[in-house]
Design a protein around this motif. Structure first.
Motif, PDB file in Angstrom:
ATOM      1  N   GLU A 227       8.387 -13.314  -1.344  1.00 43.73           N
ATOM      2  CA  GLU A 227       9.240 -14.398  -0.852  1.00 43.73           C
ATOM      3  C   GLU A 227       9.558 -15.431  -1.941  1.00 43.73           C
ATOM      4  O   GLU A 227      10.662 -15.962  -1.997  1.00 43.73           O
ATOM      5  CB  GLU A 227       8.550 -15.105   0.318  1.00 43.73           C
ATOM      6  CG  GLU A 227       8.397 -14.251   1.565  1.00 43.73           C
ATOM      7  CD  GLU A 227       7.429 -14.877   2.554  1.00 43.73           C
ATOM      8  OE1 GLU A 227       6.966 -16.018   2.299  1.00 43.73           O
ATOM      9  OE2 GLU A 227       7.120 -14.230   3.570  1.00 43.73           O
ATOM     10  N   GLN A 228       8.569 -15.692  -2.805  1.00 45.97           N
ATOM     11  CA  GLN A 228       8.702 -16.761  -3.784  1.00 45.97           C
ATOM     12  C   GLN A 228       9.227 -16.286  -5.136  1.00 45.97           C
ATOM     13  O   GLN A 228       9.405 -17.092  -6.056  1.00 45.97           O
ATOM     14  CB  GLN A 228       7.337 -17.445  -3.985  1.00 45.97           C
ATOM     15  CG  GLN A 228       6.800 -18.118  -2.732  1.00 45.97           C
ATOM     16  CD  GLN A 228       7.680 -19.251  -2.249  1.00 45.97           C
ATOM     17  OE1 GLN A 228       8.127 -20.093  -3.035  1.00 45.97           O
ATOM     18  NE2 GLN A 228       7.965 -19.278  -0.947  1.00 45.97           N
ATOM     19  N   GLY A 229       9.452 -15.000  -5.280  1.00 46.49           N
ATOM     20  CA  GLY A 229      10.042 -14.487  -6.507  1.00 46.49           C
ATOM     21  C   GLY A 229       9.105 -14.444  -7.698  1.00 46.49           C
ATOM     22  O   GLY A 229       9.558 -14.530  -8.846  1.00 46.49           O
ATOM     23  N   VAL A 230       7.786 -14.319  -7.445  1.00 48.76           N
ATOM     24  CA  VAL A 230       6.832 -14.156  -8.547  1.00 48.76           C
ATOM     25  C   VAL A 230       6.302 -12.728  -8.520  1.00 48.76           C
ATOM     26  O   VAL A 230       6.531 -11.971  -7.569  1.00 48.76           O
ATOM     27  CB  VAL A 230       5.666 -15.168  -8.449  1.00 48.76           C
ATOM     28  CG1 VAL A 230       6.194 -16.594  -8.493  1.00 48.76           C
ATOM     29  CG2 VAL A 230       4.824 -14.934  -7.199  1.00 48.76           C
ATOM     30  N   LYS A 231       5.581 -12.355  -9.572  1.00 52.72           N
ATOM     31  CA  LYS A 231       5.073 -10.996  -9.677  1.00 52.72           C
ATOM     32  C   LYS A 231       3.697 -10.869  -9.021  1.00 52.72           C
ATOM     33  O   LYS A 231       2.999 -11.856  -8.774  1.00 52.72           O
ATOM     34  CB  LYS A 231       5.013 -10.567 -11.141  1.00 52.72           C
ATOM     35  CG  LYS A 231       6.389 -10.427 -11.784  1.00 52.72           C
ATOM     36  CD  LYS A 231       7.248  -9.404 -11.029  1.00 52.72           C
ATOM     37  CE  LYS A 231       8.611  -9.221 -11.673  1.00 52.72           C
ATOM     38  NZ  LYS A 231       9.440  -8.249 -10.911  1.00 52.72           N
ATOM     39  N   LEU A 232       3.305  -9.631  -8.766  1.00 51.74           N
ATOM     40  CA  LEU A 232       2.091  -9.346  -8.018  1.00 51.74           C
ATOM     41  C   LEU A 232       1.386  -8.128  -8.583  1.00 51.74           C
ATOM     42  O   LEU A 232       2.022  -7.126  -8.892  1.00 51.74           O
ATOM     43  CB  LEU A 232       2.445  -9.065  -6.545  1.00 51.74           C
ATOM     44  CG  LEU A 232       1.341  -8.471  -5.676  1.00 51.74           C
ATOM     45  CD1 LEU A 232       0.373  -9.572  -5.228  1.00 51.74           C
ATOM     46  CD2 LEU A 232       1.938  -7.750  -4.464  1.00 51.74           C
ATOM     47  N   VAL A 233       0.061  -8.235  -8.725  1.00 55.27           N
ATOM     48  CA  VAL A 233      -0.776  -7.047  -8.877  1.00 55.27           C
ATOM     49  C   VAL A 233      -1.581  -6.970  -7.591  1.00 55.27           C
ATOM     50  O   VAL A 233      -2.513  -7.749  -7.374  1.00 55.27           O
ATOM     51  CB  VAL A 233      -1.712  -7.122 -10.100  1.00 55.27           C
ATOM     52  CG1 VAL A 233      -2.531  -5.844 -10.189  1.00 55.27           C
ATOM     53  CG2 VAL A 233      -0.903  -7.301 -11.376  1.00 55.27           C
ATOM     54  N   ALA A 234      -1.184  -6.072  -6.706  1.00 57.61           N
ATOM     55  CA  ALA A 234      -1.799  -5.994  -5.380  1.00 57.61           C
ATOM     56  C   ALA A 234      -3.213  -5.432  -5.464  1.00 57.61           C
ATOM     57  O   ALA A 234      -3.589  -4.790  -6.444  1.00 57.61           O
ATOM     58  CB  ALA A 234      -0.937  -5.147  -4.456  1.00 57.61           C
ATOM     59  N   TYR A 235      -3.959  -5.688  -4.396  1.00 57.93           N
ATOM     60  CA  TYR A 235      -5.359  -5.248  -4.360  1.00 57.93           C
ATOM     61  C   TYR A 235      -5.652  -4.537  -3.049  1.00 57.93           C
ATOM     62  O   TYR A 235      -5.122  -4.906  -2.003  1.00 57.93           O
ATOM     63  CB  TYR A 235      -6.285  -6.454  -4.536  1.00 57.93           C
ATOM     64  CG  TYR A 235      -7.743  -6.081  -4.636  1.00 57.93           C
ATOM     65  CD1 TYR A 235      -8.197  -5.241  -5.650  1.00 57.93           C
ATOM     66  CD2 TYR A 235      -8.675  -6.559  -3.725  1.00 57.93           C
ATOM     67  CE1 TYR A 235      -9.535  -4.893  -5.740  1.00 57.93           C
ATOM     68  CE2 TYR A 235     -10.017  -6.218  -3.814  1.00 57.93           C
ATOM     69  CZ  TYR A 235     -10.442  -5.387  -4.823  1.00 57.93           C
ATOM     70  OH  TYR A 235     -11.773  -5.036  -4.899  1.00 57.93           O
ATOM     71  N   GLN A 236      -6.485  -3.531  -3.138  1.00 54.69           N
ATOM     72  CA  GLN A 236      -6.972  -2.710  -2.026  1.00 54.69           C
ATOM     73  C   GLN A 236      -5.959  -1.641  -1.638  1.00 54.69           C
ATOM     74  O   GLN A 236      -6.261  -0.470  -1.652  1.00 54.69           O
ATOM     75  CB  GLN A 236      -7.362  -3.560  -0.809  1.00 54.69           C
ATOM     76  CG  GLN A 236      -8.470  -4.543  -1.124  1.00 54.69           C
ATOM     77  CD  GLN A 236      -8.574  -5.679  -0.153  1.00 54.69           C
ATOM     78  OE1 GLN A 236      -7.739  -5.864   0.730  1.00 54.69           O
ATOM     79  NE2 GLN A 236      -9.619  -6.486  -0.295  1.00 54.69           N
ATOM     80  N   SER A 237      -4.730  -2.044  -1.288  1.00 54.95           N
ATOM     81  CA  SER A 237      -3.705  -1.089  -0.877  1.00 54.95           C
ATOM     82  C   SER A 237      -2.472  -1.213  -1.759  1.00 54.95           C
ATOM     83  O   SER A 237      -2.235  -2.252  -2.369  1.00 54.95           O
ATOM     84  CB  SER A 237      -3.277  -1.350   0.575  1.00 54.95           C
ATOM     85  OG  SER A 237      -4.336  -1.208   1.476  1.00 54.95           O
ATOM     86  N   ASP A 238      -1.691  -0.153  -1.784  1.00 51.21           N
ATOM     87  CA  ASP A 238      -0.367  -0.215  -2.379  1.00 51.21           C
ATOM     88  C   ASP A 238       0.501  -1.072  -1.457  1.00 51.21           C
ATOM     89  O   ASP A 238       0.728  -0.723  -0.301  1.00 51.21           O
ATOM     90  CB  ASP A 238       0.203   1.202  -2.501  1.00 51.21           C
ATOM     91  CG  ASP A 238       1.519   1.264  -3.258  1.00 51.21           C
ATOM     92  OD1 ASP A 238       2.222   0.235  -3.302  1.00 51.21           O
ATOM     93  OD2 ASP A 238       1.831   2.337  -3.796  1.00 51.21           O
ATOM     94  N   MET A 239       0.957  -2.218  -1.940  1.00 49.47           N
ATOM     95  CA  MET A 239       1.682  -3.180  -1.113  1.00 49.47           C
ATOM     96  C   MET A 239       3.197  -3.133  -1.335  1.00 49.47           C
ATOM     97  O   MET A 239       3.892  -4.118  -1.048  1.00 49.47           O
ATOM     98  CB  MET A 239       1.170  -4.592  -1.400  1.00 49.47           C
ATOM     99  CG  MET A 239      -0.287  -4.814  -1.094  1.00 49.47           C
ATOM    100  SD  MET A 239      -0.579  -4.986   0.690  1.00 49.47           S
ATOM    101  CE  MET A 239      -2.331  -5.417   0.688  1.00 49.47           C
TER     102      MET A 239
END
Length: 341
Positions: A227-239
């Motif tokens: 929503e906020q337009g930043v990057k993510l390294v997700a955890y636990q599951s493929d998000m």
């Protein structure tokens, strides 16, 4: 007297025979989850492992799942009920289930217990865990290579060694790519609280973070990053379904193989309390496919480091022993924030 001895021997024999499993009867396996199964996250990955185990064992296993069980007295009651109902194997899948599981295990010595992330065992209780920090280092390296501002936000559950390991490994990887990088941490003191996870993610973004990661149980951080337009390294599951543009990769938990092996050992009568701490090479964790906008040279760098970890030629924490890693209770340079005491 001889008659009494004979009667006593017969009674003992009948009791021993009654304790033996009925030939062909399925093993009753219980799973206790700290949050709802949902569509992604910690519990969802454990449930994927449960499904893989059921598929592998077929009619050899009969499974009961109890979700959204709070740590503490509630978990002890649930595990006691499962044991009393004839479950021969119980998986306790949250860190705070350890002491309750130990108490129930002492009351039901014939039942086998497997606890996720624990540090104590018993004759009928084993512990298993993953070296999440291996993939956390890779995630930090990726974040450091792709963050424009050099600030990452980390939404963390409880300040237990497993979480601290992940934060430190992430910071080491990020500062290898960018020596000036900073990892800002906010503590939830909860494993699963979507509203507070979102609030923490927003706070970190307002503090300058342009990449987020987390050690919490819902997709809230992933959704906020999207929503906020930043990057993510997700955890636990493929998000990716929650953050299709934001996700760089994800650290994915994989429990199916371990759950299947543990259940088969109980069925075969070979189960023993031998603590397991598996990593990338064991398939307990993996990285999801990289986002389309991750540069190819960055992918190549991260993959080279991944192979080095699998081969054993590189260790994120250098010469630290497993005992030192397991007891980690302070932050490395580059982490902004404190470990609550």
């Amino acid at each position: 007297m001889l008659q009494n001895l004979a009667r006593g021997s017969i009674a003992a024999l009948l009791a021993a025979l009654a304790a033996l499993p009925v030939h062909g009867a399925p093993l009753k396996v219980g799973f206790v989850y700290v949050s709802p199964i949902g569509e992604a996250g910690w519990t969802y990955q454990h449930d994927l492992g449960r499904r893989a185990m059921q598929q592998a064992l077929g009619d050899q296993a009969e499974v009961t799942v109890v979700e959204a069980v709070a740590e503490g007295p509630d978990s002890e009651r649930v595990m006691r009920d499962l044991a009393a109902q004839g479950h021969g194997l119980v998986f306790a899948t949250s860190f705070g289930y350890l002491e309750p599981a130990l108490r129930v295990a002492a009351q039901f010595p014939e039942v086998k217990f497997e606890h996720a992330g624990g540090y104590k065992t018993a004759p009928n209780l084993n512990t298993y865990n993953a070296r999440y920090y291996e993939a956390r280092y890779l995630a930090g390296l990726l974040a450091g290579k792709t963050s424009k501002g050099g600030i990452a936000g980390y939404v963390a559950g409880f300040p237990v060694p497993e979480v601290i390991q992940g934060i430190n490994a992430f910071a080491i990887g990020m500062r290898e790519a960018n020596p000036q990088a900073q990892v800002k941490v906010l503590w939830l003191n909860s494993w699963f609280d979507p509203a507070r996870e979102r609030e923490a993610a927003l706070t970190l973004i307002h503090q300058g973070a342009d990449v987020l990661t987390n050690h919490s149980g819902s997709p809230a951080v992933a959704q906020t990053a999207q929503e906020q337009g930043v990057k993510l390294v997700a955890y636990q599951s493929d998000m990716r379904r929650f953050a299709p543009q934001a996700q760089l990769t994800a650290i994915v938990h994989q429990w199916g193989g371990y759950y299947t092996r543990a259940a088969r050992a109980v069925i075969a009568g070979t189960w023993k309390p031998q603590p397991v701490w598996g990593g990338l090479k064991d398939g307990f964790i993996t990285l999801a496919p990289y986002g389309a906008d991750v540069p190819k040279d960055v992918v190549a760098l991260v993959e080279a480091k991944r192979r080095a970890i699998v081969e054993g030629s590189f260790k994120p924490f250098g010469k630290l022993s497993d005992a030192q890693i397991a007891a980690m209770d302070s932050f490395v340079p580059g982490v902004s924030g404190a470990v609550p005491k």
